[in-house]
Design a protein around this motif. Structure first.
Motif, PDB file in Angstrom:
ATOM      1  N   ALA A 242       0.974  -1.236  -0.095  1.00  0.00           N
ATOM      2  CA  ALA A 242      -0.113   0.159   0.153  1.00  0.00           C
ATOM      3  C   ALA A 242       0.843   1.363   0.086  1.00  0.00           C
ATOM      4  O   ALA A 242       0.497   2.350  -0.628  1.00  0.00           O
ATOM      5  CB  ALA A 242      -0.832   0.007   1.126  1.00  0.00           C
ATOM      6  N   ALA A 243       2.044   1.180   0.791  1.00  0.00           N
ATOM      7  CA  ALA A 243       2.794   2.392   0.868  1.00  0.00           C
ATOM      8  C   ALA A 243       3.441   2.562  -0.634  1.00  0.00           C
ATOM      9  O   ALA A 243       3.587   3.789  -0.921  1.00  0.00           O
ATOM     10  CB  ALA A 243       3.820   2.090   2.078  1.00  0.00           C
ATOM     11  N   VAL A 244       4.025   1.627  -1.084  1.00  0.00           N
ATOM     12  CA  VAL A 244       4.716   1.800  -2.446  1.00  0.00           C
ATOM     13  C   VAL A 244       3.710   2.171  -3.363  1.00  0.00           C
ATOM     14  O   VAL A 244       4.053   3.060  -4.340  1.00  0.00           O
ATOM     15  CB  VAL A 244       5.363   0.368  -2.952  1.00  0.00           C
ATOM     16  CG1 VAL A 244       5.681   0.280  -4.138  1.00  0.00           C
ATOM     17  CG2 VAL A 244       6.450   0.012  -1.933  1.00  0.00           C
ATOM     18  N   HIS A 245       2.269   1.636  -3.338  1.00  0.00           N
ATOM     19  CA  HIS A 245       1.533   2.119  -4.524  1.00  0.00           C
ATOM     20  C   HIS A 245       1.266   3.601  -4.254  1.00  0.00           C
ATOM     21  O   HIS A 245       0.932   4.351  -5.219  1.00  0.00           O
ATOM     22  CB  HIS A 245       0.360   1.132  -4.371  1.00  0.00           C
ATOM     23  CG  HIS A 245       0.714  -0.276  -5.050  1.00  0.00           C
ATOM     24  ND1 HIS A 245      -0.241  -1.331  -4.558  1.00  0.00           N
ATOM     25  CD2 HIS A 245       1.540  -0.646  -6.010  1.00  0.00           C
ATOM     26  CE1 HIS A 245       0.402  -2.173  -5.168  1.00  0.00           C
ATOM     27  NE2 HIS A 245       1.427  -2.081  -6.049  1.00  0.00           N
ATOM     28  N   ALA A 246       1.069   3.936  -3.040  1.00  0.00           N
ATOM     29  CA  ALA A 246       0.730   5.266  -2.766  1.00  0.00           C
ATOM     30  C   ALA A 246       1.930   6.321  -3.341  1.00  0.00           C
ATOM     31  O   ALA A 246       1.509   7.451  -3.608  1.00  0.00           O
ATOM     32  CB  ALA A 246       0.485   5.666  -1.252  1.00  0.00           C
ATOM     33  N   ALA A 247       3.169   5.767  -3.306  1.00  0.00           N
ATOM     34  CA  ALA A 247       4.311   6.571  -3.798  1.00  0.00           C
ATOM     35  C   ALA A 247       4.244   6.387  -5.304  1.00  0.00           C
ATOM     36  O   ALA A 247       5.353   6.899  -5.681  1.00  0.00           O
ATOM     37  CB  ALA A 247       5.515   5.970  -3.152  1.00  0.00           C
ATOM     38  N   GLY A 248       3.310   5.631  -5.950  1.00  0.00           N
ATOM     39  CA  GLY A 248       3.370   5.710  -7.335  1.00  0.00           C
ATOM     40  C   GLY A 248       4.302   4.552  -7.948  1.00  0.00           C
ATOM     41  O   GLY A 248       4.673   4.304  -9.028  1.00  0.00           O
TER      42      GLY A 248
END
Length: 367
Positions: free
Chosen positions: A85-91
């Motif tokens: 989730a954190a990686v996806h939030a950072a693109g």
């Protein structure tokens, strides 16, 4: 002409650039559960076109090092959900590397203190990492027992279930770890596989486990979300094959029509020389064999790449370039490559185990 910084499509994976963070074991997942600190670590590196996580055990039996993450229990899936989730939030885009170490383990890491498993009962002359209050300790691996043929379908199913768990955990896909002397590589190569049944002897038999695992995983989550890592000649973890060129030509010809996202090739000795005089190998011929057999997946190269060599590889037809140790100390490696440096130097004393120091505290450009 393609550039290292151009976007690329790898089957179902749309990647912002051709720079990949290679899998790097860091031993910071106590009880095999991913942590919020790991989420920070991967998110810091989310500008890569693709992040490949550290190798992740598909089962307790598949674990070979202390404090490496798994994907076989609910708390592990939940921990990975925080990371993705954190990686996806950072693109970013992130896949996990599915791992069974086979004989590269220690009885203290195995269920019930049992022997590690392998194609044959041949010990690997290598070491693994145990963690003590004094820090990481390198110890000899334990002598394995040979897998009974009746056990192999269960291991194949462990891979399938781990792939499904990876999708549940939010990963964009998985990478099958078939390299560096771990279980699938042990079955492939004559130095570790002396079986006389359907999984030993001929090239086709030795490649049977790889075929079964790949077929099970692609059937479970779709081939477009699946990559595979191969290392034709690395001596890592005491592995060797008597004739690797025909073996790996056979492997990529099987993989070609599956529609995989990518094939990830370690050139030479993992983390060492790119060319081994005693183990010559024609990587251009391997890629040609894959393409000639209809392979459309991205071709990823790895081992000792810097900016100049990476640009040369992309110009020469590679689709993706994986960077390993460069990513330990340079979370913003994409920006540093684009600027031509400078590059932080990694602290080798913090590679395995520990906390933030040497993990999430490396500075970025302008910091």
């Amino acid at each position: 002409m393609s550039s290292l910084f151009d976007p690329v499509q790898a089957a179902s994976l749309s990647l912002a650039n051709r720079i990949v963070m290679a899998p790097l074991t860091r031993n910071r997942a106590p009880q095999a559960v991913p942590t919020p600190l790991m989420a920070t670590y991967y998110t810091q590196r989310a500008s890569a076109g693709l992040l490949i996580t550290e190798a992740t055990a598909i089962s307790h039996q598949g674990q070979g090092y202390a404090d490496v993450p798994g994907l076989y229990a609910p708390e592990q899936i939940a921990g990975w959900q925080g990371v993705t989730a954190a990686v996806h939030a950072a693109g970013g885009k992130i896949v996990t590397q599915l791992w069974h170490v086979g004989r590269v383990s220690h009885t203290s890491l195995q269920p019930g203190g049992g022997a590690p498993v392998a194609p044959s009962a041949i010990a690997a002359k290598t070491k693994t990492v145990l963690l003590t209050p004094e820090g990481p300790t390198f110890v000899d691996t334990s002598t394995p027992r040979a897998l009974d043929i009746g056990e192999i379908p269960g291991i194949v199913d462990d891979y399938r279930r781990a792939a499904l768990a990876a999708i549940e955990a939010g990963f964009d896909g998985v990478e099958i770890h078939a390299a560096n002397g771990y279980l699938i590589d042990q079955f492939l190569k004559t130095g570790a596989n002396q079986r006389s049944d359907a999984y030993g002897g001929t090239i086709d038999n030795r490649a049977r486990l790889l075929r079964e695992v790949t077929t099970a995983i692609t059937g479970a989550i779709g081939a477009g979300k699946v990559g595979i890592r191969l290392s034709p000649v690395t001596p890592a973890n005491d592995i060797v094959d008597a004739d690797p060129q025909p073996l790996f030509d056979h492997v990529v010809r099987f993989l070609a029509p599956l529609g995989l996202a990518y094939v990830h090739i370690i050139e030479g000795s993992t983390g060492g020389p790119r060319e081994l005089p005693d183990r010559p190998f024609d990587y251009a011929a391997l890629r040609a064999a894959y393409r000639d057999a209809g392979g459309t997946g991205a071709w990823m190269v790895n081992n000792g790449y810097d900016l100049a060599l990476a640009e040369q590889a992309v110009t020469g037809g590679a689709d993706l370039v994986a960077f390993g140790r460069s990513y330990i100390a340079n979370p913003d490696l994409v920006a540093r490559l684009r600027a031509g440096g400078p590059f932080n130097k990694a602290d080798k004393n913090t590679f395995y185990g520990g906390g933030e120091h040497g993990y999430t505290d490396y500075p970025t450009l302008g910091a």
